[in-house]
Design a protein around this motif. Structure first.
Motif, PDB file in Angstrom:
ATOM      1  N   GLY A 137       0.771  -1.239   0.000  1.00 58.48           N
ATOM      2  CA  GLY A 137       0.000   0.000   0.000  1.00 58.48           C
ATOM      3  C   GLY A 137       0.800   1.285   0.000  1.00 58.48           C
ATOM      4  N   GLY A 138       2.087   1.230  -0.388  1.00 59.95           N
ATOM      5  CA  GLY A 138       2.894   2.446  -0.361  1.00 59.95           C
ATOM      6  C   GLY A 138       3.199   2.927   1.052  1.00 59.95           C
ATOM      7  N   VAL A 139       3.087   2.039   2.035  1.00 56.59           N
ATOM      8  CA  VAL A 139       3.344   2.411   3.435  1.00 56.59           C
ATOM      9  C   VAL A 139       4.834   2.268   3.709  1.00 56.59           C
ATOM     10  CG1 VAL A 139       2.821   1.936   5.854  1.00 56.59           C
ATOM     11  CG2 VAL A 139       1.042   1.650   4.129  1.00 56.59           C
ATOM     12  N   VAL A 140       5.572   3.364   3.625  1.00 57.24           N
ATOM     13  CA  VAL A 140       7.015   3.345   3.865  1.00 57.24           C
ATOM     14  C   VAL A 140       7.240   3.528   5.368  1.00 57.24           C
ATOM     15  CG1 VAL A 140       9.211   4.431   3.305  1.00 57.24           C
ATOM     16  CG2 VAL A 140       7.452   4.229   1.559  1.00 57.24           C
ATOM     17  N   ARG A 141       7.375   2.399   6.058  1.00 62.93           N
ATOM     18  CA  ARG A 141       7.439   2.390   7.521  1.00 62.93           C
ATOM     19  C   ARG A 141       8.828   1.976   7.970  1.00 62.93           C
ATOM     20  NH1 ARG A 141       4.414  -2.113  11.201  1.00 62.93           N
ATOM     21  NH2 ARG A 141       5.997  -3.359  10.165  1.00 62.93           N
ATOM     22  N   PHE A 142       9.327   2.612   9.040  1.00 62.83           N
ATOM     23  CA  PHE A 142      10.641   2.288   9.576  1.00 62.83           C
ATOM     24  C   PHE A 142      10.536   1.878  11.032  1.00 62.83           C
ATOM     25  CE2 PHE A 142      11.424   5.395   6.175  1.00 62.83           C
ATOM     26  CZ  PHE A 142      12.247   4.634   5.369  1.00 62.83           C
ATOM     27  N   ARG A 143      11.326   0.871  11.408  1.00 60.43           N
ATOM     28  CA  ARG A 143      11.362   0.426  12.800  1.00 60.43           C
ATOM     29  C   ARG A 143      12.055   1.460  13.673  1.00 60.43           C
ATOM     30  NH1 ARG A 143      13.040  -5.137  10.794  1.00 60.43           N
ATOM     31  NH2 ARG A 143      15.161  -4.375  11.116  1.00 60.43           N
ATOM     32  N   LYS A 144      11.540   1.649  14.866  1.00 59.34           N
ATOM     33  CA  LYS A 144      12.175   2.571  15.794  1.00 59.34           C
ATOM     34  C   LYS A 144      13.513   2.032  16.289  1.00 59.34           C
ATOM     35  CE  LYS A 144       7.995   4.810  17.567  1.00 59.34           C
ATOM     36  NZ  LYS A 144       7.179   5.117  18.778  1.00 59.34           N
ATOM     37  N   SER A 145      13.634   0.702  16.409  1.00 54.83           N
ATOM     38  CA  SER A 145      14.826   0.101  17.012  1.00 54.83           C
ATOM     39  C   SER A 145      16.101   0.339  16.215  1.00 54.83           C
ATOM     40  CB  SER A 145      14.618  -1.404  17.201  1.00 54.83           C
ATOM     41  OG  SER A 145      14.357  -2.030  15.941  1.00 54.83           O
ATOM     42  N   ASP A 146      16.016   0.210  14.879  1.00 55.04           N
ATOM     43  CA  ASP A 146      17.223   0.350  14.058  1.00 55.04           C
ATOM     44  C   ASP A 146      17.038   1.258  12.850  1.00 55.04           C
ATOM     45  OD1 ASP A 146      15.624  -1.228  12.465  1.00 55.04           O
ATOM     46  OD2 ASP A 146      16.851  -3.033  12.653  1.00 55.04           O
ATOM     47  N   GLY A 147      15.838   1.805  12.660  1.00 55.18           N
ATOM     48  CA  GLY A 147      15.595   2.694  11.535  1.00 55.18           C
ATOM     49  C   GLY A 147      15.406   2.004  10.212  1.00 55.18           C
ATOM     50  N   HIS A 148      15.365   0.667  10.195  1.00 57.13           N
ATOM     51  CA  HIS A 148      15.236  -0.064   8.939  1.00 57.13           C
ATOM     52  C   HIS A 148      13.793  -0.065   8.437  1.00 57.13           C
ATOM     53  CE1 HIS A 148      19.136  -2.670   9.343  1.00 57.13           C
ATOM     54  NE2 HIS A 148      19.357  -1.372   9.280  1.00 57.13           N
ATOM     55  N   MET A 149      13.655  -0.023   7.106  1.00 53.14           N
ATOM     56  CA  MET A 149      12.335  -0.162   6.517  1.00 53.14           C
ATOM     57  C   MET A 149      11.833  -1.566   6.786  1.00 53.14           C
ATOM     58  SD  MET A 149      11.038   0.432   2.612  1.00 53.14           S
ATOM     59  CE  MET A 149       9.351   0.040   2.153  1.00 53.14           C
ATOM     60  N   SER A 150      10.598  -1.679   7.262  1.00 52.60           N
ATOM     61  CA  SER A 150      10.070  -2.976   7.680  1.00 52.60           C
ATOM     62  C   SER A 150       8.784  -3.367   6.977  1.00 52.60           C
ATOM     63  CB  SER A 150       9.822  -2.973   9.193  1.00 52.60           C
ATOM     64  OG  SER A 150       8.918  -1.934   9.545  1.00 52.60           O
ATOM     65  N   THR A 151       8.275  -2.547   6.054  1.00 46.25           N
ATOM     66  CA  THR A 151       7.029  -2.855   5.368  1.00 46.25           C
ATOM     67  C   THR A 151       7.167  -4.135   4.551  1.00 46.25           C
ATOM     68  OG1 THR A 151       6.786  -0.464   5.084  1.00 46.25           O
ATOM     69  CG2 THR A 151       5.214  -1.876   3.935  1.00 46.25           C
ATOM     70  N   PRO A 152       6.208  -5.057   4.647  1.00 47.14           N
ATOM     71  CA  PRO A 152       6.277  -6.283   3.844  1.00 47.14           C
ATOM     72  C   PRO A 152       5.942  -6.023   2.378  1.00 47.14           C
ATOM     73  CG  PRO A 152       4.241  -6.236   5.093  1.00 47.14           C
ATOM     74  CD  PRO A 152       5.045  -5.049   5.557  1.00 47.14           C
ATOM     75  N   CYS A 153       6.215  -7.024   1.557  1.00 52.23           N
ATOM     76  CA  CYS A 153       5.887  -6.951   0.138  1.00 52.23           C
ATOM     77  C   CYS A 153       4.371  -6.933  -0.035  1.00 52.23           C
ATOM     78  CB  CYS A 153       6.479  -8.169  -0.573  1.00 52.23           C
ATOM     79  SG  CYS A 153       6.260  -8.165  -2.363  1.00 52.23           S
ATOM     80  N   GLY A 154       3.895  -6.152  -0.996  1.00 58.77           N
ATOM     81  CA  GLY A 154       2.471  -6.076  -1.262  1.00 58.77           C
ATOM     82  C   GLY A 154       1.978  -7.265  -2.067  1.00 58.77           C
ATOM     83  N   ALA A 155       0.648  -7.448  -2.093  1.00 57.32           N
ATOM     84  CA  ALA A 155       0.058  -8.562  -2.833  1.00 57.32           C
ATOM     85  C   ALA A 155       0.016  -8.291  -4.331  1.00 57.32           C
ATOM     86  CB  ALA A 155      -1.348  -8.832  -2.312  1.00 57.32           C
ATOM     87  N   HIS A 156       0.083  -7.018  -4.734  1.00 54.03           N
ATOM     88  CA  HIS A 156      -0.026  -6.647  -6.136  1.00 54.03           C
ATOM     89  C   HIS A 156       1.281  -6.914  -6.880  1.00 54.03           C
ATOM     90  CE1 HIS A 156       1.987  -3.301  -4.187  1.00 54.03           C
ATOM     91  NE2 HIS A 156       2.427  -2.928  -5.384  1.00 54.03           N
ATOM     92  N   VAL A 157       1.213  -6.899  -8.200  1.00 46.57           N
ATOM     93  CA  VAL A 157       2.412  -7.028  -9.036  1.00 46.57           C
ATOM     94  C   VAL A 157       2.833  -5.632  -9.487  1.00 46.57           C
ATOM     95  CG1 VAL A 157       3.372  -7.965 -11.166  1.00 46.57           C
ATOM     96  CG2 VAL A 157       1.711  -9.306  -9.844  1.00 46.57           C
ATOM     97  N   PRO A 158       4.066  -5.209  -9.200  1.00 46.14           N
ATOM     98  CA  PRO A 158       4.519  -3.886  -9.639  1.00 46.14           C
ATOM     99  C   PRO A 158       4.369  -3.725 -11.153  1.00 46.14           C
ATOM    100  CG  PRO A 158       6.072  -4.814  -8.074  1.00 46.14           C
ATOM    101  CD  PRO A 158       5.097  -5.910  -8.400  1.00 46.14           C
ATOM    102  N   ILE A 159       4.063  -2.511 -11.588  1.00 46.22           N
ATOM    103  CA  ILE A 159       3.765  -2.271 -13.007  1.00 46.22           C
ATOM    104  C   ILE A 159       4.953  -2.634 -13.895  1.00 46.22           C
ATOM    105  CG2 ILE A 159       2.073  -0.480 -12.507  1.00 46.22           C
ATOM    106  CD1 ILE A 159       4.179   1.599 -13.263  1.00 46.22           C
ATOM    107  N   PRO A 160       4.685  -3.034 -15.153  1.00 47.32           N
ATOM    108  CA  PRO A 160       5.771  -3.357 -16.090  1.00 47.32           C
ATOM    109  C   PRO A 160       6.658  -2.140 -16.350  1.00 47.32           C
ATOM    110  CG  PRO A 160       3.652  -4.136 -16.912  1.00 47.32           C
ATOM    111  CD  PRO A 160       3.358  -3.253 -15.739  1.00 47.32           C
ATOM    112  N   VAL A 161       7.861  -2.406 -16.794  1.00 42.68           N
ATOM    113  CA  VAL A 161       8.835  -1.346 -17.019  1.00 42.68           C
ATOM    114  C   VAL A 161       8.340  -0.342 -18.049  1.00 42.68           C
ATOM    115  CG1 VAL A 161      11.156  -0.832 -17.872  1.00 42.68           C
ATOM    116  CG2 VAL A 161      10.789  -2.763 -16.315  1.00 42.68           C
TER     117      VAL A 161
END
Length: 296
Positions: A137-161
């Motif tokens: 869902g475009g949710v760019v979320r970061f963990r407080k503990s280490d600052g790493h992006m933690s959002t899982p992969c979405g169910a959709h297929v990213p658009i073709p190139v």
């Protein structure tokens, strides 16, 4: 409210303004692309330069296509994407194509995890571009503990190139007259002068504390910056929390008395961030609306 008939012949807009966008460049929670034309319809009929200090998805900026624009963000990889798109759209297309190709080699989820691991080792715009299009869902979320992006992969297929290439070229043309700056919103707003327009779409106090940059954001400090702009004759429009849950839960944020001359409601449909927080459960009762506050 419907846009004024001459909306996109206004002073300060390029000839590209008002033409329909093919689609989002970035998938981004809180993206205003569906409502950008309505938001712009409430800007002054004439203005000089356009400022957007929380550029995010760039949807309002690209729809407006100003003749003179300034856009910024505290999120350096995001600014890297926009700056590179303006300067060299072919490079941005290559970034996406290279990472999209990993899906054919590794599968979608493993490719996503590999790119996310690369980003977490060294934050950069090239990885963020693909992650924004492939994450949930475009949710760019970061963990407080280490600052790493933690959002899982979405169910959709990213658009073709090829579809992404078409969008990148279109968006690059629309932002050609905009300068992108990696800075705090107060620095960019401080550059606005009498007759300019500033549009603010900051992190929402009620729902976006998990997102990039939101932890350090303080709304009262933004109100102070808006007051300073207003004193200089700058027009300011602010999108801010409105209602949740089909309008039954009003987010009660009271701006300083007299700061804004007008308040409007903009219906925004269902919340992707809320869907993320509910683990994908139905959002039939989770309609939201924004408040649009205007100093003019």
């Amino acid at each position: 409210m419907n846009a004024a008939p001459d909306l996109f012949s206004r002073v300060g807009l390029s000839i590209a303004a008002g033409q329909p966008l093919r689609g989002q460049l970035l998938k981004w929670v809180g993206n205003k692309q569906r409502f950008a034309k309505e938001l712009i319809s409430h800007f002054p009929a004439e203005f000089n330069a356009y400022f957007e200090p929380f550029v995010g998805s760039g949807a309002v900026l690209a729809t407006l296509a100003p003749r003179e624009g300034y856009a910024g963000d505290v999120f350096a990889p995001l600014v890297e994407i926009w700056s590179t798109l303006k300067r060299d759209p072919g490079q941005v297309i290559a970034w996406y194509a290279e990472r999209r190709a990993l899906m054919d080699q590794l599968g979608k989820v493993e490719a996503y995890q590999r790119v996310r691991d690369s980003y977490n080792r060294a934050a950069n715009g090239a990885d963020l571009l693909f992650l924004s299009r492939a994450c949930y869902g475009g949710v760019v979320r970061f963990r407080k503990s280490d600052g790493h992006m933690s959002t899982p992969c979405g169910a959709h297929v990213p658009i073709p190139v090829e579809r992404f290439r078409q969008r990148a070229l279109e968006w690059s043309a629309r932002i050609a007259s905009t300068e992108f700056v990696h800075c705090d919103y107060r620095e960019l707003m401080g550059r606005a002068r009498s007759g300019d327009v500033v549009y603010c779409d900051p992190p929402y106090v009620d729902s976006q504390a998990i997102l990039y940059g939101a932890q350090a954001f303080r709304l009262h400090e933004l109100f102070d910056a808006i007051a300073e702009c207003k004193q200089r004759g700058v027009f300011v429009a602010l999108s801010i929390d409105g209602t949740k849950k089909s309008g039954r839960n009003v987010v009660d944020i009271a701006p300083p008395e007299g700061l804004f001359a007008k308040e409007l409601q903009v219906h925004c449909g269902r919340s992707m961030l809320r869907r993320f927080q509910m683990d994908g459960r139905t959002l039939e009762t989770e309609h939201v609306s924004d408040r649009l506050l205007l100093t003019h």
